[in-house]
Write an enzyme that holds these catalytic residues in place. Structure first.
Site, PDB file in Angstrom:
ATOM      1  N   GLU A  10     103.971 136.581  58.702  1.00 15.30           N
ATOM      2  CA  GLU A  10     102.786 136.456  57.840  1.00 15.30           C
ATOM      3  C   GLU A  10     102.182 137.855  57.668  1.00 15.30           C
ATOM      4  O   GLU A  10     101.185 138.211  58.295  1.00 15.30           O
ATOM      5  CB  GLU A  10     101.756 135.499  58.442  1.00 15.30           C
ATOM      6  CG  GLU A  10     100.656 135.179  57.436  1.00 15.30           C
ATOM      7  CD  GLU A  10      99.283 134.891  58.036  1.00 15.30           C
ATOM      8  OE1 GLU A  10      98.365 134.628  57.249  1.00 15.30           O
ATOM      9  OE2 GLU A  10      99.127 134.945  59.269  1.00 15.30           O
ATOM     10  N   HIS A  31      98.174 127.400  53.028  1.00 13.79           N
ATOM     11  CA  HIS A  31      97.007 126.686  53.577  1.00 13.79           C
ATOM     12  C   HIS A  31      95.778 127.586  53.764  1.00 13.79           C
ATOM     13  O   HIS A  31      94.749 127.105  54.244  1.00 13.79           O
ATOM     14  CB  HIS A  31      97.407 126.079  54.928  1.00 13.79           C
ATOM     15  CG  HIS A  31      97.658 127.151  55.947  1.00 13.79           C
ATOM     16  ND1 HIS A  31      98.706 128.042  55.837  1.00 13.79           N
ATOM     17  CD2 HIS A  31      96.980 127.517  57.057  1.00 13.79           C
ATOM     18  CE1 HIS A  31      98.660 128.888  56.837  1.00 13.79           C
ATOM     19  NE2 HIS A  31      97.635 128.601  57.594  1.00 13.79           N
ATOM     20  N   ASP A  32      95.905 128.866  53.460  1.00  8.33           N
ATOM     21  CA  ASP A  32      94.764 129.779  53.591  1.00  8.33           C
ATOM     22  C   ASP A  32      94.212 130.207  52.236  1.00  8.33           C
ATOM     23  O   ASP A  32      93.229 130.952  52.182  1.00  8.33           O
ATOM     24  CB  ASP A  32      95.191 131.067  54.325  1.00  8.33           C
ATOM     25  CG  ASP A  32      95.523 130.832  55.784  1.00  8.33           C
ATOM     26  OD1 ASP A  32      94.921 129.929  56.393  1.00  8.33           O
ATOM     27  OD2 ASP A  32      96.379 131.559  56.318  1.00  8.33           O
ATOM     28  N   ASP A  67     102.703 133.904  62.869  1.00  8.16           N
ATOM     29  CA  ASP A  67     101.313 133.953  62.414  1.00  8.16           C
ATOM     30  C   ASP A  67     100.697 135.336  62.672  1.00  8.16           C
ATOM     31  O   ASP A  67     100.881 135.916  63.749  1.00  8.16           O
ATOM     32  CB  ASP A  67     100.540 132.895  63.216  1.00  8.16           C
ATOM     33  CG  ASP A  67      99.110 132.763  62.781  1.00  8.16           C
ATOM     34  OD1 ASP A  67      98.891 132.292  61.651  1.00  8.16           O
ATOM     35  OD2 ASP A  67      98.211 133.117  63.558  1.00  8.16           O
ATOM     36  N   ASP A 124     105.676 127.209  63.251  1.00 14.32           N
ATOM     37  CA  ASP A 124     104.667 128.270  63.204  1.00 14.32           C
ATOM     38  C   ASP A 124     104.489 128.784  64.632  1.00 14.32           C
ATOM     39  O   ASP A 124     104.222 127.994  65.544  1.00 14.32           O
ATOM     40  CB  ASP A 124     103.341 127.659  62.718  1.00 14.32           C
ATOM     41  CG  ASP A 124     102.608 128.566  61.758  1.00 14.32           C
ATOM     42  OD1 ASP A 124     102.463 129.754  62.076  1.00 14.32           O
ATOM     43  OD2 ASP A 124     102.177 128.073  60.697  1.00 14.32           O
ATOM     44  N   ASP A 156     100.154 109.922  56.900  1.00 15.06           N
ATOM     45  CA  ASP A 156      99.625 109.272  58.101  1.00 15.06           C
ATOM     46  C   ASP A 156     100.468 108.032  58.401  1.00 15.06           C
ATOM     47  O   ASP A 156     100.404 107.047  57.674  1.00 15.06           O
ATOM     48  CB  ASP A 156      98.155 108.911  57.837  1.00 15.06           C
ATOM     49  CG  ASP A 156      97.552 108.088  58.955  1.00 15.06           C
ATOM     50  OD1 ASP A 156      98.172 108.008  60.043  1.00 15.06           O
ATOM     51  OD2 ASP A 156      96.458 107.527  58.737  1.00 15.06           O
ATOM     52  N   ASP A 203     100.822 112.680  60.658  1.00 19.17           N
ATOM     53  CA  ASP A 203     101.536 112.690  61.941  1.00 19.17           C
ATOM     54  C   ASP A 203     103.056 112.669  61.713  1.00 19.17           C
ATOM     55  O   ASP A 203     103.521 112.595  60.567  1.00 19.17           O
ATOM     56  CB  ASP A 203     101.111 111.488  62.801  1.00 19.17           C
ATOM     57  CG  ASP A 203     101.157 110.182  62.012  1.00 19.17           C
ATOM     58  OD1 ASP A 203     102.090 110.027  61.191  1.00 19.17           O
ATOM     59  OD2 ASP A 203     100.268 109.337  62.200  1.00 19.17           O
ATOM     60  N   ASP A 241      95.490 106.240  61.290  1.00 14.37           N
ATOM     61  CA  ASP A 241      94.211 106.698  61.863  1.00 14.37           C
ATOM     62  C   ASP A 241      93.524 107.761  60.996  1.00 14.37           C
ATOM     63  O   ASP A 241      92.552 108.380  61.414  1.00 14.37           O
ATOM     64  CB  ASP A 241      94.413 107.232  63.291  1.00 14.37           C
ATOM     65  CG  ASP A 241      95.333 108.447  63.333  1.00 14.37           C
ATOM     66  OD1 ASP A 241      95.867 108.849  62.258  1.00 14.37           O
ATOM     67  OD2 ASP A 241      95.530 109.018  64.419  1.00 14.37           O
ATOM     68  N   ASN A 265     100.421 106.217  61.375  1.00 11.56           N
ATOM     69  CA  ASN A 265      99.854 105.202  62.282  1.00 11.56           C
ATOM     70  C   ASN A 265      98.466 104.724  61.858  1.00 11.56           C
ATOM     71  O   ASN A 265      97.781 104.034  62.605  1.00 11.56           O
ATOM     72  CB  ASN A 265      99.840 105.708  63.730  1.00 11.56           C
ATOM     73  CG  ASN A 265      98.879 106.873  63.917  1.00 11.56           C
ATOM     74  OD1 ASN A 265      98.286 107.351  62.947  1.00 11.56           O
ATOM     75  ND2 ASN A 265      98.721 107.336  65.141  1.00 11.56           N
TER      76      ASN A 265
HETATM   77  C1  GLC Z   1      96.843 132.952  60.063  1.00 10.93           C
HETATM   78  C2  GLC Z   1      96.828 131.511  59.643  1.00 10.93           C
HETATM   79  C3  GLC Z   1      95.397 131.075  59.497  1.00 10.93           C
HETATM   80  C4  GLC Z   1      94.706 131.238  60.828  1.00 10.93           C
HETATM   81  C5  GLC Z   1      94.853 132.662  61.366  1.00 10.93           C
HETATM   82  C6  GLC Z   1      94.480 132.748  62.825  1.00 10.93           C
HETATM   83  O1  GLC Z   1      96.316 133.784  59.096  1.00 10.93           O
HETATM   84  O2  GLC Z   1      97.566 131.342  58.480  1.00 10.93           O
HETATM   85  O3  GLC Z   1      95.306 129.743  59.063  1.00 10.93           O
HETATM   86  O4  GLC Z   1      93.344 130.926  60.698  1.00 10.93           O
HETATM   87  O5  GLC Z   1      96.178 133.106  61.275  1.00 10.93           O
HETATM   88  O6  GLC Z   1      95.446 132.104  63.605  1.00 10.93           O
END
Ligand code: GLC
Length: 572
Positions: A279, A336-337, A201, A100, A23, A31, A27, A25
């Site tokens: 992905e 991140h999933d 994605d 992405d 971060d 960023d 908040d 700034n």
């Molecule tokens: C992909 C992303 C996930 C998102 C999904 C819908 O699987 O990695 O985070 O929720 O697509 O966009």
């Protein structure tokens, strides 16, 4: 081979989750200013490329994967100038940047959808998938992968629109050539600016079976949830997976998607040296003769509760033999999933040393490795169990399902929400042992709570100072990979030994032979390797401090000890 290799084959990628990275700034939200301040950190870590999760303006229903402007920068992250500074800062340090790109859907607040929704005869009506209802019901019985029907009723026009994910993420109609052209132009906008490619994605979800016929299922989504909650054995999990595949079989991996991938590949081929990463683990996305995506993920590697030698052997055998000729593998253990690898693959006792071994594995298997930000300091899942604090709507979905389907009491449902949602792996990066882990100033509430273990050494600043920290091991291993090209382009060859718990393989090319021996078990293992005079080899990496016992043809490895041994070929 060494000479012909492309940058994305050599590179170690590192996923940055912008909201949680740094971060700048004050908040409480990560960023570009924060990311710019960490450019030298990325350089010192030794990564070659960054994949940035969506940085675009978004109502943030699906944590940025619901985009309302494909050419912009989310105001809370900065603006295009800051984006360019970040891009140039990476490039100046020899690091590539991949963005992405969400092709399947936009946000419902995207102007395209707003227009499409406005009337039956709006020129953009056909940019999304609209259908008449079946009497008073949805057009068919398809589900959304994120819960409930895949159809949302629009009273104003008396039609339903289709959404594979949340209802705030309407699917684009890729059968319409205008959609393709518009989206490709969004991609060109960033390519023209100099970005090095895209992570695509959810590519499998772009098309649906055009018959839109009902799916015949023995069970509904509630029952599938119940089965997934009670699944214990590997067989139970496979059964749940099979039901899931069946439930969505009309909605994913339709053949038409490959033409779009080929067309998108032509778009990027007009630029020098760009890459597309899907992905998906469906090898069909590599196309024929390298005409679709250059990389797609070997997700089956991480779909196991235990990264045993047996699992890795089976995975490599299946995956490498399934790849089309010339296709380049791509491996990862978390994103991140998913759960954080540190927690998921750790046994709770040896987590730190397992993390080292898993890194050695990832960087030594054939293919491009993808790391997820924070794993280099051993960040683990942090369960946020207060439903009022859930940021990922999937947490709320599973919390509600647990109450409804399983009759779970409040604390159990909250825990299910925390465990099955994705907030747990998205908490702020831990930079120091100061308040808020130095992610944002003291007294400011970060957008997701910080894992308090930053006070126990799980932070960058302290680990930078400790020579034997996980962070320094990551830096060291990335250097080992850079300095030993056989790890990148060498042939991968497993060696059969008398010990099934140890994974032994070669990476070798004309100039170098590397022998890897990874004890993926929690007990000491002795392994006989007849193919080589081990004592003549030099140990170039070791996951533990303890030196192994090496004799002419055998090795004694302590629990989770991994070694890379090298023999320089004297050519000519
Ligand atoms: C992909 C992303 C996930 C998102 C999904 C819908 O699987 O990695 O985070 O929720 O697509 O966009």
């Amino acid at each position: 081979m060494r000479e012909q290799i492309k940058w994305w084959q050599k590179a170690v990628f590192y996923q940055i989750y912008p909201r949680s990275f740094a971060d700048g700034n004050g908040d409480g939200i990560g960023d570009f200013k924060g990311m710019i301040a960490k450019l030298d950190y990325l350089k010192e870590l030794g990564i070659d490329a960054a994949w940035l999760s969506p940085h675009f303006p978004s109502p943030y229903v699906d944590c940025g994967y619901d985009i309302s402007d494909y050419r912009g920068v989310a105001p809370e992250y900065g603006d295009l100038d800051l984006f360019k500074q970040f891009l140039n800062g990476l490039h100046a340090r020899g690091i590539k940047l991949v963005l992405d790109l969400v092709l399947n859907h936009t946000s419902d607040l995207h102007p395209w959808f707003q227009e499409s929704k406005s009337s039956l005869n709006n020129p953009k009506r056909d940019w999304y998938i609209w259908k008449k209802g079946n009497g008073k019901q949805a057009p068919n019985n398809w589900y959304s992968a994120f819960g409930g029907s895949a159809w949302e009723y629009d009273a104003a026009t008396d039609e339903y629109y289709y959404h594979y994910f949340f209802k705030e993420q309407p699917d684009l109609n890729w059968k319409n050539p205008a959609v393709k052209e518009a989206m490709f132009n969004e991609a060109r906008f960033w390519l023209n600016m100099g970005v090095d490619g895209f992570r695509l994605d959810a590519v499998g979800t772009i098309f649906e079976d055009e018959s839109y016929s009902n799916i015949k299922l023995k069970i509904d989504q509630d029952e599938l949830f119940r089965l997934s909650q009670i699944a214990e054995t590997a067989k139970d999990h496979t059964q749940v997976h099979l039901y899931w595949m069946k439930m969505f079989k009309h909605q994913v991996d339709q053949p038409e998607v490959h033409q779009i991938m080929k067309d998108l590949r032509k778009v990027i081929n007009k630029y020098e040296d760009r890459v597309l990463i899907g992905e998906t683990d469906d090898v069909a996305f590599y196309g024929n003769n390298d005409d679709e995506l250059q990389l797609n993920f070997n997700f089956p590697l991480m779909r196991t509760k235990k990264l045993s030698a047996e699992h890795v052997r089976k995975n490599q055998k299946e995956r490498l033999s399934a790849l089309p000729v010339g296709a380049w593998p791509c491996n990862t253990l978390g994103n991140h999933d998913s759960s954080r690898a540190f927690s998921y693959f750790g046994d709770g006792v040896n987590d730190n040393i397992q993390a080292r071994l898993n890194l050695m594995l990832l960087l030594s298997l054939k293919g491009t490795p993808f790391l997820y930000n924070g794993e280099e300091i051993g960040m683990s899942d942090y369960l946020i169990t207060d439903p009022k604090k859930f940021k990922d709507p999937l947490s709320t979905l599973y919390y509600n399902l647990d109450k409804k389907v399983m009759g779970a009491p409040e604390p159990n449902a909250s825990l299910t929400g925390a465990e099955r949602g994705r907030d747990k792996c998205r908490t702020p990066l831990q930079w120091t042992n100061e308040p808020n882990a130095g992610f944002c100033p003291a007294g400011i509430e970060p957008w997701l709570p910080v894992n308090p273990d930053y006070r126990k050494g799980i932070n960058v600043k302290e680990q930078e100072k400790q020579t034997d920290s996980l962070l320094n091991f990551y830096r060291f291993m990335l250097k080992v990979r850079r300095e030993n090209p056989a790890l990148i382009s060498g042939e991968y060859q497993e060696i059969e030994t008398d010990n099934q718990s140890v994974l032994v393989f070669y990476r070798r090319d004309a100039q170098q032979v590397l022998l890897l021996a990874l004890n993926l078990s929690d007990t000491e293992q002795q392994v006989v390797v007849n193919t080589h005079d081990l004592y003549k080899m030099k140990i170039i990496a070791n996951t533990v401090k303890q030196q192994p016992n090496v004799s002419i043809h055998s090795l004694a490895l302590s629990s989770y000890q991994g070694l890379i041994l090298s023999e320089v070929q004297i050519s000519g």
